[in-house]
Design a protein around this motif. Structure first.
Motif, short mmCIF file in Angstrom:
data_model
loop_
_atom_site.label_atom_id
_atom_site.label_comp_id
_atom_site.label_asym_id
_atom_site.label_seq_id
_atom_site.Cartn_x
_atom_site.Cartn_y
_atom_site.Cartn_z
N ALA A 42 0.82 -1.21 0.00
CA ALA A 42 0.00 0.00 0.00
C ALA A 42 0.86 1.25 0.00
O ALA A 42 0.54 2.25 -0.67
N ALA A 43 1.97 1.22 0.74
CA ALA A 43 2.88 2.37 0.76
C ALA A 43 3.47 2.61 -0.63
O ALA A 43 3.63 3.77 -1.05
N HIS A 44 3.80 1.54 -1.35
CA HIS A 44 4.30 1.69 -2.72
C HIS A 44 3.25 2.39 -3.59
O HIS A 44 3.57 3.32 -4.35
N HIS A 45 2.02 1.95 -3.48
CA HIS A 45 0.96 2.54 -4.30
C HIS A 45 0.74 4.01 -3.94
O HIS A 45 0.42 4.83 -4.82
N LEU A 46 0.91 4.36 -2.68
CA LEU A 46 0.75 5.75 -2.28
C LEU A 46 1.82 6.62 -2.92
O LEU A 46 1.55 7.73 -3.40
N LYS A 47 3.06 6.13 -2.98
CA LYS A 47 4.15 6.86 -3.65
C LYS A 47 3.87 7.00 -5.15
O LYS A 47 4.12 8.05 -5.74
N ILE A 48 3.40 5.93 -5.74
CA ILE A 48 3.10 5.97 -7.18
C ILE A 48 2.01 6.98 -7.47
O ILE A 48 2.11 7.79 -8.40
N ALA A 49 0.95 6.96 -6.67
CA ALA A 49 -0.15 7.89 -6.87
C ALA A 49 0.29 9.34 -6.69
O ALA A 49 -0.24 10.25 -7.33
N ALA A 50 1.29 9.54 -5.83
CA ALA A 50 1.82 10.89 -5.60
C ALA A 50 2.79 11.33 -6.70
O ALA A 50 3.30 12.45 -6.65
N ALA A 53 -5.50 7.49 -9.02
CA ALA A 53 -5.06 8.85 -8.71
C ALA A 53 -5.39 9.19 -7.26
O ALA A 53 -6.40 8.72 -6.70
N LEU A 54 -4.56 10.02 -6.64
CA LEU A 54 -4.81 10.44 -5.27
C LEU A 54 -6.11 11.22 -5.16
O LEU A 54 -6.39 12.12 -5.96
N THR A 55 -6.90 10.90 -4.16
CA THR A 55 -8.02 11.73 -3.79
C THR A 55 -7.53 12.82 -2.83
O THR A 55 -6.37 12.82 -2.41
N ALA A 56 -8.43 13.71 -2.47
CA ALA A 56 -8.04 14.74 -1.50
C ALA A 56 -7.64 14.10 -0.18
O ALA A 56 -6.65 14.51 0.45
N ALA A 57 -8.38 13.06 0.24
CA ALA A 57 -8.03 12.38 1.48
C ALA A 57 -6.69 11.67 1.36
O ALA A 57 -5.89 11.66 2.31
N GLY A 58 -6.42 11.11 0.18
CA GLY A 58 -5.14 10.44 -0.03
C GLY A 58 -3.98 11.42 -0.01
O GLY A 58 -2.90 11.12 0.52
N ALA A 59 -4.18 12.58 -0.61
CA ALA A 59 -3.13 13.60 -0.60
C ALA A 59 -2.86 14.07 0.82
O ALA A 59 -1.69 14.27 1.20
N ASP A 60 -3.91 14.21 1.61
CA ASP A 60 -3.72 14.61 3.01
C ASP A 60 -2.94 13.55 3.78
O ASP A 60 -2.05 13.88 4.58
N GLU A 61 -3.29 12.27 3.53
CA GLU A 61 -2.58 11.20 4.24
C GLU A 61 -1.12 11.14 3.81
O GLU A 61 -0.22 10.98 4.65
N HIS A 62 -0.87 11.25 2.53
CA HIS A 62 0.51 11.26 2.04
C HIS A 62 1.30 12.39 2.68
O HIS A 62 2.43 12.19 3.15
#
Length: 296
Positions: A186-194, A231-240
């Motif tokens: 999941a952390a990998h996917h968060l970096k990719i989405a960012a 793609a990152l959502t607003a919530a995802g961007a906040d978490e990142h």
């Protein structure tokens, strides 16, 4: 004890400058040649041997836990088997010699604009002082690297100091991810989405099978951090952003101890060195750690 905001900001700024210097150990041909000469033939055998060497002749399970991003089966293909090919001491010597040779080729030889002898000596002194201030509680890779003796030579000392500092930051980053319930995939996917790294390259480089990779993506979708396209959502961007903020805070103690003036001096000394390393072309600008430097 909390650290001042200026030290937290310095942790982010210094990471951008010290990470490229450290990263030659993974990507430069000199480092790979040194690993092979020590008995560790094959890219991944060399990688796991050299990065894990400060821990001693360790097996796969603790390395999988400490490195966090690799599939266990990938680590197990290298460890503990590599220790029948060479020793941890051999791996330590190889990584130091190979990294120093790569940095010299990149212009950090004490004679050029990236680092004259005085600048190289001062950077080594400051970086070593900062590395001596890492808080090692719960940070296995940082503690193991910090326990190594200072090597001879300014360039060698600089490389080892950047290594201790980046592993200190990495240990803290893993702790943040674990505390927030974000697994390795999941952390990998968060970096990719960012937009910090390439997805397929990262999947194969970390040995993740397609099913586990898909499950990691689904985890982020279920949390509402990415949409159906990844793609990152607003919530995802906040978490990142929160993960990165907490990582910076966890990495701040050495810079608080060094103080703002000496920290700024080290950043100014490292900047042309990092630029020279990236210009040499061995270290990818958007590598697996997700570092984005100066907008590049």
């Amino acid at each position: 004890m909390t650290v001042p905001d200026i030290a937290v900001q310095a942790a982010r700024a210094l990471w951008a400058e010290l990470e490229p210097v450290h990263d030659v150990v993974y990507f430069a041909p000199e480092a790979r040649a040194a690993a092979e000469a020590a008995g560790f033939r094959g890219f991944w055998r060399g990688y796991f041997a050299m990065r894990a060497a400060p821990l001693g002749p360790v097996g796969a399970a603790p390395v999988t836990a400490a490195f966090h991003g690799f599939h266990p089966s990938m680590v197990a293909r290298a460890l503990p088997g590599v220790w029948s090919l060479g020793t941890p001491d051999g791996a330590l010597a190889a990584r130091l010699a190979g990294s120093a040779a790569a940095l010299r080729r990149s212009g950090l030889d004490g004679t050029g604009p990236a680092a004259d002898s005085a600048a190289l000596h001062r950077a080594a002194e400051l970086a070593w002082a900062a590395a001596g201030e890492v808080d090692a509680d719960g940070r296995v890779l940082a503690a193991a690297n910090a326990a190594l003796p200072r090597p001879d030579g300014d360039l060698e000392a600089l490389w080892q100091a950047t290594t201790t500092l980046r592993e200190h930051r990495g240990d803290g980053h893993v702790a943040v991810l674990v505390a927030r319930g974000v697994g390795p995939v999941a952390a990998h996917h968060l970096k990719i989405a960012a937009g910090e790294t390439d997805g397929e390259w990262l999947r194969t480089a970390r040995g993740v099978d397609p099913d586990a990779w898909a499950a990691g993506a689904e985890d982020l979708r279920a949390r509402g951090w990415v949409d159906a396209t990844g793609a990152l959502t607003a919530a995802g961007a906040d978490e990142h952003d929160e993960i990165e903020r907490l990582t910076d805070r966890a990495a701040a103690r050495p810079w608080d101890a060094l103080g703002p003036e000496r920290t700024a001096e080290l950043a100014a000394l490292l900047a042309p060195m990092a630029t020279a390393v990236l210009a040499a072309g061995d270290v990818p600008v958007h590598g697996p750690v997700g570092l984005v430097r100066d907008g590049r």
